[in-house]
Design an enzyme around this catalytic site. Sequence first.
Site, PDB file in Angstrom:
ATOM      1  CB  THR A  40      -0.968   0.011   1.191  1.00 14.98           C
ATOM      2  OG1 THR A  40      -0.330  -0.557   2.329  1.00 14.98           O
ATOM      3  CG2 THR A  40      -2.213  -0.784   0.881  1.00 14.98           C
ATOM      4  CB  SER A  43       3.304   0.190   5.069  1.00 17.43           C
ATOM      5  OG  SER A  43       4.593   0.066   5.661  1.00 17.43           O
ATOM      6  CG  ASP A  44       6.342   2.714  -0.386  1.00 17.97           C
ATOM      7  OD1 ASP A  44       7.488   2.278  -0.131  1.00 17.97           O
ATOM      8  OD2 ASP A  44       6.082   3.336  -1.436  1.00 17.97           O
ATOM      9  CD1 TRP A  45      11.797   0.482   4.046  1.00 19.13           C
ATOM     10  CD2 TRP A  45      10.047  -0.510   3.074  1.00 19.13           C
ATOM     11  NE1 TRP A  45      12.010  -0.882   4.082  1.00 19.13           N
ATOM     12  CE2 TRP A  45      10.949  -1.512   3.494  1.00 19.13           C
ATOM     13  CE3 TRP A  45       8.874  -0.911   2.451  1.00 19.13           C
ATOM     14  CZ2 TRP A  45      10.723  -2.870   3.314  1.00 19.13           C
ATOM     15  CZ3 TRP A  45       8.635  -2.264   2.252  1.00 19.13           C
ATOM     16  CH2 TRP A  45       9.549  -3.223   2.680  1.00 19.13           C
ATOM     17  CB  ALA A  79       3.489   4.298   3.773  1.00 15.22           C
TER      18      ALA A  79
END
Length: 779
Positions: free
Chosen positions: A165, A198-200, A202
């Site tokens: 995401t 999650s994207d890093w 995020a």
Amino acid sequence: MWTLPALPEIGLDSLVMSDGPIGVRGVHWSADDPSIALPSPTALAATWDPELAHQTGQLLAQEARRKGVHVLLAPTVNLQRSPRGGRHFEAYSEDPYLTGEIGSGYVRGVQSGGVGTTVKHFVANDAETDRFTVDNRVPERALRELYLAPFEAIVKQAKPWGIMTAYNAVNGLTMTENAALVNGILRDEWGFDGFNVSDWMAARDTVGAIEGGLDIAMPGPMTVYGPALAEAVRDGHVDESTVDEAVRRVLRLAARVGALDGAEPAVTAPPAPVDGEALAREIAHRSFVLVRNEQGILPLAGTRKVALIGAAARDARVLGGGSATVFPRRVVSPLDGLTAALGEGSVAYARGAEPSEELGVAKAGFELRAVCRDAEGRVLGEAPLADGAIQWFGGGFPDGVTYAELSRVEIKGTFTPRVDGAHRFGTRGLGTLRLTVDGRELFDGEQRMPVDGDPFEAFLGAPTERGTVELKAGAPIEVSLDVTPPKIEGMPIEAVALSLSHAEPRRDADEMIAEAVRIAREAEVAVVLVATTDRVESEGFDRRDLHLPGRQDDLVRAVAAANPRTVVVVNSGSPVELPWREDVAAVLLSWFPGQEGGAALADVLTGAQEPGGRLPTTWGALADAPVTEVTPDAEGRLTYSEGVFIGYRAWDKAGATPSYPFGHGLGYTDWTYESLQVTGEEATVRIRNTGARVGRETVQLYLAPPADGSVERPARALAAFGCVTADAGESVEVRIPLPRRAFEIWDESAAAWAYQKGTYTLEAGRSLADRRLSATIEA
């Protein structure tokens, strides 16, 4: 940064993730463990070949297993909504159907090797400007028909084990907390049973994330989960059963990749080994798009005197910047490749123009190592460097080095100049720095954080020039950059990022062009290679314009005026403007071609291989592009006011003519389209190779909707495609299934897909603008 902790008491190994999508970097951002570097995703999409994408995935799974990686953080299947997108080289196409087909092949290939994928960035992460905070306001129909469509196709066709995401919000809710899209559509409606990471950095809120369907918040160990999530359960803000579901999905991932005792992995016998260098070379020549070839100048049959011009012809640009970066064992430059193909003495080289006056990371001619020391000067560990950059984030330090003990880092080694003159040296990064070149101290001082600046710009932005040193070509000298990096309070990850920078002596721009003109006049053919830089196309920012940097346009015009047999090779990951395109004999798009790009380019220029690519995105001037806005308004909102009209759909609606249309691409043979028949849910197209050599054709089917005007739809859209190879003179049939979705639209009032009845026109051809045959379909 890249791993989840092991829990030996339940038989759970540490799960390891790694960036892709063109290679598997592993947990170290260094040259310690080289990786195969494949062509960029735009190049892979330009092959229009899901089977080749499948082979790509198999190779990457092989690389991942070699490096102990369980999950590949790829593929990127966001759409190229606006040509200004700075990270478009990492995404496939402007078309959702083509993106879904290539992405499905890629995911199936990776997972056939027992390695998980994370299809990203879910969803509408289509630009880089304010990507952490932007709220993309996307109409429901556009969201369904365009931006969700590739994810839906991949989930249903390839069954990915993971999804990532995005940072952005969609219609008011950040994606790491967007339960309606993640739990509602992705899981309940499509049946996705994998994990959501999650994207890093995020994930922002504990309760919002877990209720929104986020299973893993990266990177660790300081995340919104852990103790914060346990406390939220104890306080009654989160049901324990919600956490159980997230845990179950993580354990399912571990079982699939073989990291959970007692659970048989999804793949017990990986596919046969793949030759990485050979596949990289094949993808490259299959991806090159020949958009212009006047009087058949290509291939260069019998040519023995070629002028090769351009900075990137010698210093190859093989990949885009940002998290897609990997470190290949070798890189074949265009100069290397063409010289090997034509023989020594056949290729004259001139640089021609500098794409940028900015210093770059020290690379060509440098042999460097990183030496890490503690506060007493004791060596903690060392590591070789692929270039002058160190990027250690949240771990990934050399063996024996910890962030807590690390006090100083020295980049040291030798530099062997390629040319005489005043070489420029500089630095990038924060802290106390001492730069020494050939015994001369160029800088000894402190580089501080800008008061109002972005901290990431200090780490990753433009380098600072520190001085020049007169050097002789071929004479090695010693270089050293000694840095005491700051330990910045409040940073969510442990980070050390710094660079030794370099540029060759400045030359007069007019003299460089004149030198190029001189060798072009003396050659049978001039090949000019123009390129973008990592300050033009990279993760983290969008493009202001589509111009080639520096004086490369002037260079092309001057060379073309001197030699009418001028071929221009465009080394970029996504569209650039080509104002001289009608003044040159041929234009070949090579994308970011990966480590074997120079060899593949020689194959195509000499005719050993055919340029097999077709455009996955429309190329045209920015002034004519229908969708250009990537900057949110004062409230942080970016409205997708164009609805379903992006890419070629928008060009069609505007009545504008691009430089080169979607699907365009020439080969080295000719094709006649003989017949088109539609039976049930399948189209059969018969074509004939009317040229003199074997060739490969991409047959494209475009569907024009009924002209009843009840719902505004694109004039036509890609419905399906198929690839076929035929010998000279051979006639072949291509059978192409027609997906039901091509006849459907999203009905916002009913919140459902609606099959649109009526008379459709199906057109078969070589591109959106070159449709050869048509048939009507009563739906």
